[in-house]
Motif scaffolding. Sequence first.
Motif, PDB file in Angstrom:
ATOM      1  N   ILE A 249       0.838  -1.205   0.000  1.00 12.35           N
ATOM      2  CA  ILE A 249       0.000   0.000   0.000  1.00 12.35           C
ATOM      3  C   ILE A 249       0.872   1.254   0.000  1.00 12.35           C
ATOM      4  O   ILE A 249       1.819   1.374   0.790  1.00 12.35           O
ATOM      5  N   GLY A 250       0.552   2.180  -0.888  1.00 12.33           N
ATOM      6  CA  GLY A 250       1.286   3.441  -0.956  1.00 12.33           C
ATOM      7  C   GLY A 250       2.516   3.406  -1.829  1.00 12.33           C
ATOM      8  O   GLY A 250       3.126   4.442  -2.093  1.00 12.33           O
ATOM      9  N   GLU A 251       2.902   2.227  -2.305  1.00  9.61           N
ATOM     10  CA  GLU A 251       4.099   2.092  -3.124  1.00  9.61           C
ATOM     11  C   GLU A 251       3.852   2.657  -4.523  1.00  9.61           C
ATOM     12  O   GLU A 251       2.837   2.371  -5.155  1.00  9.61           O
ATOM     13  N   ALA A 388      -0.650  10.617   0.137  1.00  9.05           N
ATOM     14  CA  ALA A 388       0.493   9.910   0.721  1.00  9.05           C
ATOM     15  C   ALA A 388       0.286   9.682   2.214  1.00  9.05           C
ATOM     16  O   ALA A 388       0.500   8.571   2.722  1.00  9.05           O
ATOM     17  N   GLU A 389      -0.122  10.705   2.908  1.00  9.63           N
ATOM     18  CA  GLU A 389      -0.350  10.585   4.350  1.00  9.63           C
ATOM     19  C   GLU A 389      -1.410   9.530   4.646  1.00  9.63           C
ATOM     20  O   GLU A 389      -1.258   8.707   5.564  1.00  9.63           O
ATOM     21  N   LYS A 390      -2.472   9.537   3.842  1.00  8.82           N
ATOM     22  CA  LYS A 390      -3.572   8.590   4.037  1.00  8.82           C
ATOM     23  C   LYS A 390      -3.120   7.154   3.760  1.00  8.82           C
ATOM     24  O   LYS A 390      -3.391   6.241   4.560  1.00  8.82           O
ATOM     25  N   LEU A 391      -2.429   6.938   2.633  1.00  3.34           N
ATOM     26  CA  LEU A 391      -2.009   5.585   2.269  1.00  3.34           C
ATOM     27  C   LEU A 391      -0.925   5.052   3.197  1.00  3.34           C
ATOM     28  O   LEU A 391      -0.919   3.865   3.552  1.00  3.34           O
ATOM     29  N   PHE A 392      -0.007   5.922   3.617  1.00  2.00           N
ATOM     30  CA  PHE A 392       1.042   5.472   4.530  1.00  2.00           C
ATOM     31  C   PHE A 392       0.458   5.069   5.885  1.00  2.00           C
ATOM     32  O   PHE A 392       0.889   4.088   6.504  1.00  2.00           O
ATOM     33  N   ALA A 393      -0.535   5.823   6.350  1.00  2.00           N
ATOM     34  CA  ALA A 393      -1.201   5.481   7.613  1.00  2.00           C
ATOM     35  C   ALA A 393      -1.943   4.155   7.479  1.00  2.00           C
ATOM     36  O   ALA A 393      -1.922   3.317   8.389  1.00  2.00           O
ATOM     37  N   LYS A 394      -2.591   3.977   6.319  1.00  2.00           N
ATOM     38  CA  LYS A 394      -3.311   2.729   6.055  1.00  2.00           C
ATOM     39  C   LYS A 394      -2.347   1.551   5.995  1.00  2.00           C
ATOM     40  O   LYS A 394      -2.629   0.466   6.525  1.00  2.00           O
TER      41      LYS A 394
END
Length: 414
Positions: A249-251, A388-394
Amino acid sequence: MVPQESQAEQQPVFDYLVANVSKKDSGFADDTVKGSQYNQPLLEFSGSCAGCAETSYARLITQLFGEHMYVSNATGCSSIWGGPASVSPYTVNKDSLQGPAWANSLFEDNAEHGFGMQLGQKVLREQAIEKLGAMNESEKATPEFKAAFEKFMETKENTRTNTEATKALLVEVEKAAEAGCEDAKAVLDKKEYLAKKSVWIFGGDGWAYDIGFGGLDHVLASGENVNVMVFDTEMYSNTGGQASKASNIGEVCQFAAAGKEMKKKSLAEIAMSYGYVYVAQIALGANPAQAVKCIAEAEAYPGPSLIIGYAPCELHGIAKGGMNHCQDEMKKAVKSGYWNLFSFDPAKKEAGKNPFTLTSKEGDGTYQDFLHNESRYTRLVKPFPERAEKLFAKSEEVAKERYEHLQRLVELYK
């Protein structure tokens, strides 16, 4: 790059070192970290990128089983550094001139190709053993032959100990052949297949998780004694870094330019669901003892095995130190909770023990630091900061849930 002539004076030193690389007596068992490193690597001078994690795993496996190995290699990074044009980095040992037998298959059918290698040599070996059994029942069988045959059968499924037993048995078979025994002559025609072989299937996550998954699943489900080593770079590294089902996720990869939204496929648990497949996730730089132990257990297990090794890649864009710190990046991945170390050994279940072992600990709070040290993640920050903030947190949330799930598996399998 410098002119070749300016380096010529180093050639005698290089030649000396190559000539003297051989197995050394360490006093440690071969299947330990220290013991394995006293064995001659049967993979050298590969065509890989500097710091490549894939070659670390492959080299270690050759130090453990190289003299007895068949390798079926999926097309991809591991086939490019494993078989560049006109040369091969796989070599032979200094004593018996034995080494891995390597073949490259198509990207999509590598598991089936390796499966065929296993079945082919297995049938030829069984035919030879059948002839040996007939010789053993004969009135002409000598006590020496019977003793050698008994030792061979005792070690038949042990890659390490069967080699010496096979050598001793072949001495007696050659005597019988000289005396006119037709069965002995038939055995000698297949003698190269008589010693126990270690069949390995190498490939990356693009092959194992995606394009070759159907075949891999079929081969694991077959119950045959094959060993699968997946070099998990979390992307299609050889073709420029496309997203695979192993991408997280987020990559940011090709076909996931705005960051991958879906979590990583759990290939390990799919294989574990069969109940009779040995499965392990390892990271050599994070825990070499666990890595060596799992590789040895997988090879010794008399059935299919799947090992998934975390493999940092230059396409990850490691910020601090780059690929010079590949092994350190593995440590960070495990320490942060990004990558988990565990194994599932069906043999332990049969012995009344817990087959599932969770080696790594819960993340230490450095998960976001880990993500921000690799450009495959930070490339998302500037164009899409909120996303980015959302996906990294997820991603971190999913990692915590995954670890809790693995902890539950420890209790479930008790």
